[in-house]
Design an enzyme around this catalytic site. Sequence first.
Site, PDB file in Angstrom:
ATOM      1  N   SER A 192       0.863  -1.182   0.000  1.00 13.07           N
ATOM      2  CA  SER A 192       0.000   0.000   0.000  1.00 13.07           C
ATOM      3  C   SER A 192       0.904   1.238   0.000  1.00 13.07           C
ATOM      4  O   SER A 192       1.969   1.230  -0.615  1.00 13.07           O
ATOM      5  CB  SER A 192      -0.912  -0.067   1.222  1.00 13.07           C
ATOM      6  N   TYR A 208      -5.284   8.152  -5.880  1.00 14.10           N
ATOM      7  CA  TYR A 208      -4.204   7.223  -5.511  1.00 14.10           C
ATOM      8  C   TYR A 208      -4.302   6.903  -4.013  1.00 14.10           C
ATOM      9  O   TYR A 208      -4.277   5.735  -3.610  1.00 14.10           O
ATOM     10  CB  TYR A 208      -2.848   7.858  -5.841  1.00 14.10           C
ATOM     11  N   LYS A 212      -5.137   3.273  -2.099  1.00 16.29           N
ATOM     12  CA  LYS A 212      -4.236   2.638  -1.131  1.00 16.29           C
ATOM     13  C   LYS A 212      -4.919   2.482   0.230  1.00 16.29           C
ATOM     14  O   LYS A 212      -4.677   1.505   0.937  1.00 16.29           O
ATOM     15  CB  LYS A 212      -2.937   3.451  -1.007  1.00 16.29           C
TER      16      LYS A 212
HETATM   17  P1  NDP Z   1       7.198   1.646 -10.775  1.00 16.48           P
HETATM   18  O1  NDP Z   1       6.427   2.632 -11.580  1.00 16.48           O
HETATM   19  O2  NDP Z   1       8.669   1.732 -10.733  1.00 16.48           O
HETATM   20  O3  NDP Z   1       6.819   0.143 -11.246  1.00 16.48           O
HETATM   21  C1  NDP Z   1       5.474  -0.170 -11.451  1.00 16.48           C
HETATM   22  C2  NDP Z   1       5.346  -1.646 -11.686  1.00 16.48           C
HETATM   23  O4  NDP Z   1       3.939  -1.923 -11.837  1.00 16.48           O
HETATM   24  C3  NDP Z   1       6.030  -2.111 -12.956  1.00 16.48           C
HETATM   25  O5  NDP Z   1       6.542  -3.408 -12.780  1.00 16.48           O
HETATM   26  C4  NDP Z   1       4.878  -2.142 -13.960  1.00 16.48           C
HETATM   27  O6  NDP Z   1       5.023  -3.093 -15.005  1.00 16.48           O
HETATM   28  C5  NDP Z   1       3.724  -2.571 -13.078  1.00 16.48           C
HETATM   29  N1  NDP Z   1       2.475  -2.169 -13.728  1.00 16.48           N
HETATM   30  C6  NDP Z   1       2.117  -0.897 -14.073  1.00 16.48           C
HETATM   31  N2  NDP Z   1       0.940  -0.939 -14.741  1.00 16.48           N
HETATM   32  C7  NDP Z   1       0.578  -2.246 -14.814  1.00 16.48           C
HETATM   33  C8  NDP Z   1      -0.520  -2.931 -15.401  1.00 16.48           C
HETATM   34  N3  NDP Z   1      -1.485  -2.274 -16.056  1.00 16.48           N
HETATM   35  N4  NDP Z   1      -0.583  -4.278 -15.289  1.00 16.48           N
HETATM   36  C9  NDP Z   1       0.399  -4.967 -14.646  1.00 16.48           C
HETATM   37  N5  NDP Z   1       1.471  -4.378 -14.093  1.00 16.48           N
HETATM   38  C10 NDP Z   1       1.553  -3.033 -14.166  1.00 16.48           C
HETATM   39  O7  NDP Z   1       6.541   1.715  -9.308  1.00 16.48           O
HETATM   40  P2  NDP Z   1       7.216   1.538  -7.862  1.00 16.48           P
HETATM   41  O8  NDP Z   1       8.133   0.385  -7.887  1.00 16.48           O
HETATM   42  O9  NDP Z   1       7.680   2.856  -7.402  1.00 16.48           O
HETATM   43  O10 NDP Z   1       5.923   1.178  -6.982  1.00 16.48           O
HETATM   44  C11 NDP Z   1       5.535  -0.163  -6.696  1.00 16.48           C
HETATM   45  C12 NDP Z   1       4.382  -0.143  -5.700  1.00 16.48           C
HETATM   46  O11 NDP Z   1       4.795   0.510  -4.517  1.00 16.48           O
HETATM   47  C13 NDP Z   1       3.149   0.590  -6.192  1.00 16.48           C
HETATM   48  O12 NDP Z   1       1.994  -0.105  -5.798  1.00 16.48           O
HETATM   49  C14 NDP Z   1       3.238   1.939  -5.485  1.00 16.48           C
HETATM   50  O13 NDP Z   1       1.962   2.515  -5.315  1.00 16.48           O
HETATM   51  C15 NDP Z   1       3.852   1.527  -4.175  1.00 16.48           C
HETATM   52  N6  NDP Z   1       4.549   2.607  -3.483  1.00 16.48           N
HETATM   53  C16 NDP Z   1       5.552   3.288  -4.120  1.00 16.48           C
HETATM   54  C17 NDP Z   1       6.212   4.318  -3.465  1.00 16.48           C
HETATM   55  C18 NDP Z   1       7.286   5.107  -4.139  1.00 16.48           C
HETATM   56  O14 NDP Z   1       7.732   6.123  -3.546  1.00 16.48           O
HETATM   57  N7  NDP Z   1       7.787   4.721  -5.281  1.00 16.48           N
HETATM   58  C19 NDP Z   1       5.848   4.685  -2.078  1.00 16.48           C
HETATM   59  C20 NDP Z   1       4.799   3.880  -1.506  1.00 16.48           C
HETATM   60  C21 NDP Z   1       4.190   2.884  -2.195  1.00 16.48           C
HETATM   61  P3  NDP Z   1       5.526  -2.646 -16.511  1.00 16.48           P
HETATM   62  O15 NDP Z   1       7.020  -2.603 -16.447  1.00 16.48           O
HETATM   63  O16 NDP Z   1       4.997  -3.734 -17.363  1.00 16.48           O
HETATM   64  O17 NDP Z   1       4.910  -1.317 -16.803  1.00 16.48           O
END
Ligand code: NDP
Length: 291
Positions: A192, A208, A212
């Site tokens: 989350s 968003y 979450k």
């Molecule tokens: P990124 O944008 O770096 O990566 C996103 C990932 O989600 C990629 O692997 C992408 O796959 C996948 N994804 C996106 N769209 C889809 C889709 N339609 N179907 C399947 N897979 C999909 O994100 P983060 O690593 O930063 O974030 C990961 C999680 O952590 C999220 O849920 C985010 O909300 C949460 N989070 C992030 C924070 C941050 O500061 N970064 C803080 C708190 C929570 P593809 O390569 O195929 O696009």
Amino acid sequence: MNYVPVAVVTGATRGIGRAIASLLSRKGLACVLIGSSAESVRRVRVGEQLHFTHPFQKHRALAIDLARWPEWTGESRFWGVDFSGGETAGAVAGEAREGSFRLFPGPREQLWETPGAHYFVSLLVNCAGVSQHSLSVRTGPAQIQRIMNLNFASCVSLSNLAAKQMLHTVRQRVPPQHCVAPYVSPCIVNISSVLGAPQMAIPGTTVYAASKAALSQYTRVLTQEVTSWGVRAACLEPGLVSGTDMTNELGADAQRQLVDGLIGLPTQTPEDVAAAVWQVYAGENAREDMQ
Ligand code: NDP
């Protein structure tokens, strides 16, 4: 017989999910990674997201557009790549085979048919997510639907699918001494965000944050439903995680606003979140293991 725990990790092609998959595969779990498209799945690499530590370890990367909820839930096979290691533990070279594969095994099926190995679903990490780029009034229906489908609805459907597999795992009574990684009760971990917490109200994160908050509350109630089955469910709520595409896409102003809003909370790395997932999953076994 060698019993091999399987982890399903969404969002494993990039960012936090990629770090989680890398750690879990180094711990000896067989991993099923999910990315949104064939293009992103083709970028999954052995030695980066995936590692081989024992001869029975297998991995799979599947292209499932989780924003296409509920359509994807009606499909049983998905395009993807199956990875096999070499003959010896630690081998990096291996075979990668493209094809149509199952996400979870059907009745009396295994995800991989390997002599001497039995694979059981042990962990689901719902990590795929998408952020928001504008104030609520400028967020159109398609974007709202995309955020809710990916950040919440698909997590619920995957948790339901995984929970049924995990109940089967518990009933199978895996002998811990024959397990290739620490045997722990099956677990669902939902990623989350601190932005879903009631006290957080940062402009530009409305939908968003709501997605979450829904995921966090869903996980809390799910825990109550599955505990009696011997299945665990937990939620991680990271603050700002540096270096991922999601964070980079925010732009300098939005990042500053977030850092100001998250005052007092340390910025984490994807590896920190991966370690936290391992801690939740492996529990007592994790401490000695991470040293
Ligand atoms: P990124 O944008 O770096 O990566 C996103 C990932 O989600 C990629 O692997 C992408 O796959 C996948 N994804 C996106 N769209 C889809 C889709 N339609 N179907 C399947 N897979 C999909 O994100 P983060 O690593 O930063 O974030 C990961 C999680 O952590 C999220 O849920 C985010 O909300 C949460 N989070 C992030 C924070 C941050 O500061 N970064 C803080 C708190 C929570 P593809 O390569 O195929 O696009």
